[in-house]
Design a protein around this motif. Structure first.
Motif, PDB file in Angstrom:
ATOM      1  N   THR A   1      58.428   9.932  80.604  1.00  0.00           N
ATOM      2  CA  THR A   1      59.127   8.997  81.474  1.00  0.00           C
ATOM      3  C   THR A   1      60.637   9.161  81.361  1.00  0.00           C
ATOM      4  OG1 THR A   1      57.274   7.461  81.327  1.00  0.00           O
ATOM      5  CG2 THR A   1      59.379   6.549  82.042  1.00  0.00           C
TER       6      THR A   1
ATOM      7  N   GLN B   1      54.022   9.462  76.593  1.00  0.00           N
ATOM      8  CA  GLN B   1      54.380   8.733  77.809  1.00  0.00           C
ATOM      9  C   GLN B   1      55.871   8.389  77.818  1.00  0.00           C
ATOM     10  OE1 GLN B   1      51.745   7.938  75.772  1.00  0.00           O
ATOM     11  NE2 GLN B   1      50.064   7.082  76.957  1.00  0.00           N
TER      12      GLN B   1
ATOM     13  N   ARG C   1      53.748   5.821  86.532  1.00  0.00           N
ATOM     14  CA  ARG C   1      53.797   7.236  86.891  1.00  0.00           C
ATOM     15  C   ARG C   1      54.996   7.551  87.776  1.00  0.00           C
ATOM     16  NH1 ARG C   1      48.728   5.998  85.808  1.00  0.00           N
ATOM     17  NH2 ARG C   1      47.131   7.549  85.456  1.00  0.00           N
TER      18      ARG C   1
END
Length: 152
Positions: free
Chosen positions: A28, A24, A54
């Motif tokens: 990102t 993640q 997201r």
């Protein structure tokens, strides 16, 4: 997501909403400079998940059957099931690079055409408790991924 930035596909073995980890964080951060698509399996234990951000990236959810680490048959079936789900995406979108986080993910994207493959070897996947036949299948996939990857 525009077409002016290179497209990056990240294929991870953990649910996007699992505890915040390296997949993640990497996705990102890379979304600042790339059009990022993350392929993430749906976890069975939904109550244990959070809702991770997201923004600036696309998360594509894929489905698997439970029991992949306990049964070689389920492991193989899940790899075919997820490969069918991911294959359609990979055929219709051109990705500049691919990041893979686990050996089984290699089976999910084996037909994807990308310029560069990165293996984010976040764990010693073969050291986790699993059926001996599953460990061997994962070992074969990992050796192939290591041979294909430009960077580990």
């Amino acid at each position: 997501m525009g077409t002016s930035r290179p497209a990056l596909l990240i294929v991870t073995h953990i649910d996007w909403d699992h505890a915040w980890q390296r997949p993640q964080a990497i996705a990102t951060a890379l979304a600042r400079d790339f059009d990022v698509t993350v392929v993430s399996p749906v976890a069975r234990r939904r109550s244990e998940l959070s809702r991770n951000p997201r923004s600036r990236l696309r998360v594509v959810r894929v489905w698997r059957l439970p029991g992949s680490l306990r049964s070689a048959s389920v492991f193989r079936l899940n790899n075919r099931l997820v490969a069918a789900q991911v294959g359609n995406l990979a055929r219709h979108l051109a990705f500049s690079a691919l990041v893979v986080t686990a050996p089984e993910c290699a089976a999910w994207i084996e037909n994807a055409t990308v310029a560069e493959v990165f293996y984010d070897c976040m764990d010693d996947a073969l050291a986790f408790p699993q059926d001996a036949r599953v460990r061997e299948l994962r070992s074969v996939l990992e050796r192939g991924l290591l041979a294909r990857a430009r960077h580990v």
